[in-house]
Design a protein around this motif. Structure first.
Motif, PDB file in Angstrom:
ATOM      1  N   MET A   1       0.915  -1.118  -0.108  1.00 44.11           N
ATOM      2  CA  MET A   1      -0.024  -0.147   0.123  1.00 44.11           C
ATOM      3  C   MET A   1       0.760   1.067  -0.125  1.00 44.11           C
ATOM      4  SD  MET A   1      -3.320  -0.583   2.312  1.00 44.11           S
ATOM      5  CE  MET A   1      -4.714  -1.354   1.475  1.00 44.11           C
ATOM      6  N   GLN A   2       0.461   2.250  -0.456  1.00 39.26           N
ATOM      7  CA  GLN A   2       0.969   3.528  -0.531  1.00 39.26           C
ATOM      8  C   GLN A   2       0.999   4.355   0.831  1.00 39.26           C
ATOM      9  OE1 GLN A   2      -0.921   5.584  -3.643  1.00 39.26           O
ATOM     10  NE2 GLN A   2      -2.650   5.773  -2.691  1.00 39.26           N
ATOM     11  N   LEU A   3       1.655   5.555   0.830  1.00 41.69           N
ATOM     12  CA  LEU A   3       1.572   6.232   1.970  1.00 41.69           C
ATOM     13  C   LEU A   3       0.286   6.968   2.212  1.00 41.69           C
ATOM     14  CD1 LEU A   3       3.612   7.765   4.315  1.00 41.69           C
ATOM     15  CD2 LEU A   3       3.956   9.477   2.574  1.00 41.69           C
ATOM     16  N   LEU A   4      -0.049   7.102   3.311  1.00 40.41           N
ATOM     17  CA  LEU A   4      -1.524   7.755   3.795  1.00 40.41           C
ATOM     18  C   LEU A   4      -1.274   9.062   4.493  1.00 40.41           C
ATOM     19  CD1 LEU A   4      -4.770   7.560   3.521  1.00 40.41           C
ATOM     20  CD2 LEU A   4      -4.472   6.185   5.676  1.00 40.41           C
ATOM     21  N   ASP A   5      -1.575  10.072   3.803  1.00 38.26           N
ATOM     22  CA  ASP A   5      -1.518  11.314   4.594  1.00 38.26           C
ATOM     23  C   ASP A   5      -2.644  11.800   5.284  1.00 38.26           C
ATOM     24  OD1 ASP A   5       1.108  12.377   4.080  1.00 38.26           O
ATOM     25  OD2 ASP A   5       0.669  13.022   2.157  1.00 38.26           O
ATOM     26  N   ILE A   6      -2.569  11.862   6.665  1.00 34.20           N
ATOM     27  CA  ILE A   6      -3.524  12.595   7.453  1.00 34.20           C
ATOM     28  C   ILE A   6      -3.451  13.662   8.277  1.00 34.20           C
ATOM     29  CG2 ILE A   6      -5.164  11.673   9.506  1.00 34.20           C
ATOM     30  CD1 ILE A   6      -4.695   8.635   8.700  1.00 34.20           C
ATOM     31  N   GLN A   7      -4.105  14.728   8.268  1.00 30.58           N
ATOM     32  CA  GLN A   7      -3.815  15.935   9.186  1.00 30.58           C
ATOM     33  C   GLN A   7      -4.869  15.936  10.223  1.00 30.58           C
ATOM     34  OE1 GLN A   7      -4.569  16.239   5.373  1.00 30.58           O
ATOM     35  NE2 GLN A   7      -2.408  16.242   5.363  1.00 30.58           N
ATOM     36  N   GLY A   8      -4.429  16.296  11.272  1.00 29.20           N
ATOM     37  CA  GLY A   8      -5.092  16.617  12.834  1.00 29.20           C
ATOM     38  C   GLY A   8      -4.719  17.868  13.297  1.00 29.20           C
ATOM     39  N   PHE A   9      -5.446  18.073  14.342  1.00 30.12           N
ATOM     40  CA  PHE A   9      -5.193  19.243  15.045  1.00 30.12           C
ATOM     41  C   PHE A   9      -5.347  19.029  16.614  1.00 30.12           C
ATOM     42  CE2 PHE A   9      -9.299  19.980  13.381  1.00 30.12           C
ATOM     43  CZ  PHE A   9     -10.069  20.356  14.486  1.00 30.12           C
ATOM     44  N   SER A  10      -5.040  19.896  17.462  1.00 35.16           N
ATOM     45  CA  SER A  10      -5.120  19.951  18.812  1.00 35.16           C
ATOM     46  C   SER A  10      -5.317  21.174  19.507  1.00 35.16           C
ATOM     47  CB  SER A  10      -4.187  19.030  19.611  1.00 35.16           C
ATOM     48  OG  SER A  10      -4.305  18.970  20.873  1.00 35.16           O
ATOM     49  N   TYR A  11      -5.986  21.640  20.426  1.00 35.08           N
ATOM     50  CA  TYR A  11      -5.927  22.727  21.127  1.00 35.08           C
ATOM     51  C   TYR A  11      -5.292  22.430  22.454  1.00 35.08           C
ATOM     52  CZ  TYR A  11      -9.742  24.399  18.025  1.00 35.08           C
ATOM     53  OH  TYR A  11     -10.402  24.796  16.915  1.00 35.08           O
ATOM     54  N   GLU A  12      -4.730  21.229  22.779  1.00 35.65           N
ATOM     55  CA  GLU A  12      -3.754  20.821  23.805  1.00 35.65           C
ATOM     56  C   GLU A  12      -2.529  21.357  23.661  1.00 35.65           C
ATOM     57  OE1 GLU A  12      -4.171  17.317  25.573  1.00 35.65           O
ATOM     58  OE2 GLU A  12      -6.277  16.617  24.732  1.00 35.65           O
ATOM     59  N   GLN A  13      -1.760  21.661  24.716  1.00 40.84           N
ATOM     60  CA  GLN A  13      -0.273  21.870  24.441  1.00 40.84           C
ATOM     61  C   GLN A  13       0.522  20.294  23.911  1.00 40.84           C
ATOM     62  OE1 GLN A  13       1.468  23.567  28.038  1.00 40.84           O
ATOM     63  NE2 GLN A  13      -0.171  25.444  27.859  1.00 40.84           N
ATOM     64  N   THR A  69      -9.257  16.133  10.513  1.00 39.83           N
ATOM     65  CA  THR A  69      -9.845  16.555   9.575  1.00 39.83           C
ATOM     66  C   THR A  69     -10.791  15.800   9.001  1.00 39.83           C
ATOM     67  OG1 THR A  69      -8.308  16.129   7.883  1.00 39.83           O
ATOM     68  CG2 THR A  69      -7.893  18.226   9.167  1.00 39.83           C
ATOM     69  N   ARG A  70     -11.767  16.242   8.173  1.00 41.04           N
ATOM     70  CA  ARG A  70     -12.871  15.527   7.528  1.00 41.04           C
ATOM     71  C   ARG A  70     -12.034  14.379   6.618  1.00 41.04           C
ATOM     72  NH1 ARG A  70     -17.964  14.797   5.776  1.00 41.04           N
ATOM     73  NH2 ARG A  70     -18.098  14.487   3.374  1.00 41.04           N
ATOM     74  N   ALA A  71     -11.337  15.072   5.916  1.00 37.81           N
ATOM     75  CA  ALA A  71     -10.470  13.945   4.907  1.00 37.81           C
ATOM     76  C   ALA A  71      -9.571  12.846   5.651  1.00 37.81           C
ATOM     77  CB  ALA A  71      -9.201  14.798   4.180  1.00 37.81           C
ATOM     78  N   GLY A  72      -9.234  13.230   7.019  1.00 38.49           N
ATOM     79  CA  GLY A  72      -8.419  12.363   7.593  1.00 38.49           C
ATOM     80  C   GLY A  72      -9.413  11.069   8.330  1.00 38.49           C
ATOM     81  N   HIS A  73     -10.672  11.516   8.693  1.00 40.24           N
ATOM     82  CA  HIS A  73     -11.578  10.554   8.949  1.00 40.24           C
ATOM     83  C   HIS A  73     -12.042  10.005   7.931  1.00 40.24           C
ATOM     84  CE1 HIS A  73     -12.485  11.759  13.342  1.00 40.24           C
ATOM     85  NE2 HIS A  73     -12.622  12.954  12.847  1.00 40.24           N
ATOM     86  N   LEU A  74     -11.934  10.219   6.799  1.00 44.33           N
ATOM     87  CA  LEU A  74     -12.654   9.454   5.713  1.00 44.33           C
ATOM     88  C   LEU A  74     -11.803   8.637   5.080  1.00 44.33           C
ATOM     89  CD1 LEU A  74     -14.208  12.175   3.361  1.00 44.33           C
ATOM     90  CD2 LEU A  74     -15.305  10.526   4.451  1.00 44.33           C
ATOM     91  N   ALA A  75     -10.372   9.063   5.343  1.00 38.83           N
ATOM     92  CA  ALA A  75      -9.183   8.031   4.879  1.00 38.83           C
ATOM     93  C   ALA A  75      -8.850   6.869   5.709  1.00 38.83           C
ATOM     94  CB  ALA A  75      -7.918   8.711   4.968  1.00 38.83           C
ATOM     95  N   LEU A  79      -9.699   2.571   5.033  1.00 41.74           N
ATOM     96  CA  LEU A  79      -9.068   1.846   5.511  1.00 41.74           C
ATOM     97  C   LEU A  79      -9.784   0.569   6.231  1.00 41.74           C
ATOM     98  CD1 LEU A  79      -5.281   2.890   6.130  1.00 41.74           C
ATOM     99  CD2 LEU A  79      -6.041   1.494   4.278  1.00 41.74           C
ATOM    100  N   CYS A  80     -10.628   0.939   7.348  1.00 43.41           N
ATOM    101  CA  CYS A  80     -11.335   0.160   8.109  1.00 43.41           C
ATOM    102  C   CYS A  80     -12.170  -0.795   7.214  1.00 43.41           C
ATOM    103  CB  CYS A  80     -12.030   1.022   9.152  1.00 43.41           C
ATOM    104  SG  CYS A  80     -11.064   1.906  10.402  1.00 43.41           S
ATOM    105  N   THR A  81     -12.833  -0.162   6.222  1.00 40.57           N
ATOM    106  CA  THR A  81     -13.745  -0.629   5.216  1.00 40.57           C
ATOM    107  C   THR A  81     -12.814  -1.731   4.398  1.00 40.57           C
ATOM    108  OG1 THR A  81     -15.069   1.024   5.191  1.00 40.57           O
ATOM    109  CG2 THR A  81     -15.464  -0.256   3.325  1.00 40.57           C
TER     110      THR A  81
END
Length: 121
Positions: A1-13, A69-75, A79-81
């Motif tokens: 499989m190829q590289l999967l890019d996922i973006q996320g964010f946090s308000y925590e330190q 991000t939405r794209a991260g959840h979808l990716a 994979l789960c599917t």
């Protein structure tokens, strides 16, 4: 499989989220290949995990407090599917490489938001 890019964010330190996230990744069977700082408010974690453990990885990421991000959840959902529909043990034993880019929004100032008009990705 190829590289999967996922973006996320946090308000925590950063020092609050990273130990929890790293532990969660290891607990579900992920191998952290590298961690690097991209900017003062962004970092990248590259990891590998077997496809059979992707549901555990998804749950670990979300439970650590990282917002995806939405794209991260979808990716990850794709994979789960994919995992669910593969038939042989060899198929679900495939290794998936994931590049997880994390933005720490507590370090973003109001001035920088007003100047750019959007939250940095």
């Amino acid at each position: 499989m190829q590289l999967l890019d996922i973006q996320g964010f946090s308000y925590e330190q950063r020092h609050g989220l990273l130990p929890t996230l790293t532990s969660a990744l290891a607990d579900c069977g992920g191998w952290v290949l590298c961690r690097k700082t991209l900017s003062p408010s962004m970092m990248e974690i590259r990891l590998e995990i077997q496809l059979r453990s992707i549901v555990d990885l998804y749950a670990s990421i979300v439970s650590s407090g990282l917002e995806l991000t939405r794209a991260g959840h979808l990716a990850l959902t794709d994979l789960c599917t994919c995992r669910k529909n593969l038939a042989t043990p060899a198929d679900i034993g495939q290794v998936v490489t994931i590049r997880l880019e994390i933005s720490f929004l507590e370090e973003v100032t109001l001035h920088s938001l007003l100047m750019t008009g959007c939250i940095p990705a």
